[in-house]
Design a protein around this motif. Structure first.
Motif, PDB file in Angstrom:
ATOM      1  N   TYR A 115       0.834  -1.195   0.000  1.00  0.00           N
ATOM      2  CA  TYR A 115       0.000   0.000   0.000  1.00  0.00           C
ATOM      3  C   TYR A 115       0.872   1.249   0.000  1.00  0.00           C
ATOM      4  N   LYS A 116       0.467   2.214  -0.753  1.00  0.00           N
ATOM      5  CA  LYS A 116       1.164   3.494  -0.746  1.00  0.00           C
ATOM      6  C   LYS A 116       0.226   4.553  -0.175  1.00  0.00           C
ATOM      7  N   GLN A 117       0.694   5.209   0.844  1.00  0.00           N
ATOM      8  CA  GLN A 117      -0.140   6.220   1.484  1.00  0.00           C
ATOM      9  C   GLN A 117      -0.315   7.410   0.559  1.00  0.00           C
ATOM     10  N   GLY A 118      -1.531   7.932   0.547  1.00  0.00           N
ATOM     11  CA  GLY A 118      -1.756   9.163  -0.187  1.00  0.00           C
ATOM     12  C   GLY A 118      -1.279  10.340   0.636  1.00  0.00           C
ATOM     13  N   SER A 119      -1.307  11.485   0.097  1.00  0.00           N
ATOM     14  CA  SER A 119      -0.919  12.671   0.868  1.00  0.00           C
ATOM     15  C   SER A 119      -2.202  13.337   1.367  1.00  0.00           C
ATOM     16  N   TYR A 120      -2.240  13.592   2.643  1.00  0.00           N
ATOM     17  CA  TYR A 120      -3.432  14.112   3.306  1.00  0.00           C
ATOM     18  C   TYR A 120      -3.821  15.463   2.717  1.00  0.00           C
ATOM     19  N   GLN A 121      -5.098  15.579   2.387  1.00  0.00           N
ATOM     20  CA  GLN A 121      -5.570  16.799   1.732  1.00  0.00           C
ATOM     21  C   GLN A 121      -6.439  17.662   2.654  1.00  0.00           C
ATOM     22  N   GLY A 122      -6.645  17.193   3.878  1.00  0.00           N
ATOM     23  CA  GLY A 122      -7.585  17.901   4.750  1.00  0.00           C
ATOM     24  C   GLY A 122      -6.934  18.979   5.596  1.00  0.00           C
TER      25      GLY A 122
END
Lengths: 211, 77
Positions: free
Chosen positions: B32-39
């Motif tokens: 799994y590759k973590q996404g970059s948090y957009q919040g």
């Protein structure tokens, strides 16, 4: 500090659902949403065990990986949280999670699915700590108050441990060393404190001669 | 005789290649590759008014609180 983790001791859990109740009460969780639940196996037969399950705050969380809007984040202390303002309620995280942690409130006549809700390790969310907005969206932020999750602290048998991974691992190790394993855990000698080697049995352990 | 020997060597080589083919299997576990948090950004729990940014004090409080879960130490065992 390592990472915040939950640990459920299956030898101790009595499936009282106190953790579920504590979570719902502490975080004002809406009807139909269960951030935590108790799972029992082999019910009614020897070997029955129960464990309390919620978000395990995975180090490599699948929910974070599949989220199309990237609303998940890891806090510095290892808690997996999400931004409900960004969540679109698609449900991908539910399919990815091996523990079934993500929950979706349903409202209206057609069961319209709302934004995802899950265990926050009582750490709130990205709103200001302790604010009303944080409480309404994510529940209470006990970590900011120097407290641990309500479920773990309310557990009557202390089956559910919560806190720093190293600390609760030490507590569990200490517990296992005290109680032993297998028949030592729930054996007759444990229940009735049978003297180890003096040759005499306590009255309760003598077999109950009636007179 | 020489032809038979060549066929034998080819058969051995083919058999060895077939036997070793499983060794080249690729791992089937997903990475799994973590996404970059957009919040929105979040503040750490020790940045509130109660702790005033003192992380060590917060960690000590949490550690002490966690120790209360160990009844062998809390009430003796």
């Amino acid at each position: 500090m390592a990472r915040m983790k939950f640990l459920c001791d299956a030898e101790r859990c009595i499936a009282c659902n106190g953790c579920v109740t504590a979570c719902k009460q502490e975080n004002d969780v809406p009807w139909g949403v269960n951030r935590r639940r108790v799972v029992s196996m082999n019910v009614g037969v020897p070997g029955e065990r129960s464990i309390s399950v919620a978000c395990m705050h995975c180090s490599d969380a699948p929910c974070m990986a599949v989220c199309p809007v990237d609303c998940f984040y890891h806090t510095e202390e290892g808690v997996v949280l999400h931004d409900k303002d960004l969540c679109i309620g698609c449900g991908y995280c539910f399919y990815a999670c091996p523990f079934g942690a993500p929950q979706f409130p349903q409202t209206g006549a057609f069961g319209v699915r709302g934004k995802m809700d899950k265990c926050t390790f009582c750490a709130g969310g990205p709103e200001p700590d302790g604010s009303q907005a944080e409480f309404e969206k994510y529940g209470r932020n006990r970590l900011a108050e120097g407290k641990l999750p309500a479920c773990a602290e309310m557990c009557s048998t202390k089956a559910l441990l919560g806190g720093d991974g190293n600390t609760i691992a030490d507590i569990y190790r200490d517990r296992v060393l005290h109680r032993g394993k297998g028949a030592e855990v729930w054996g007759w000698a444990t229940a009735y404190k049978l003297p180890p080697s003096n040759g005499t049995k306590p009255a309760a352990a003598s077999g109950g001669s009636k007179s | 005789m020489k032809a038979m020997r060549s066929i034998f060597i080819v058969a051995i080589a083919a058999g060895a290649a077939l036997a070793l083919s499983a060794c080249g299997e690729r791992p089937q576990v997903i990475t799994y590759k973590q996404g970059s948090y957009q919040g929105k950004p979040d503040t750490p729990p020790w940045n509130g008014a109660q702790w005033g940014g003192n992380k060590q004090q917060w960690e000590n409080a949490i550690h002490q609180r966690a120790q209360d879960q160990n009844e062998y130490k809390r009430i003796g065992g």
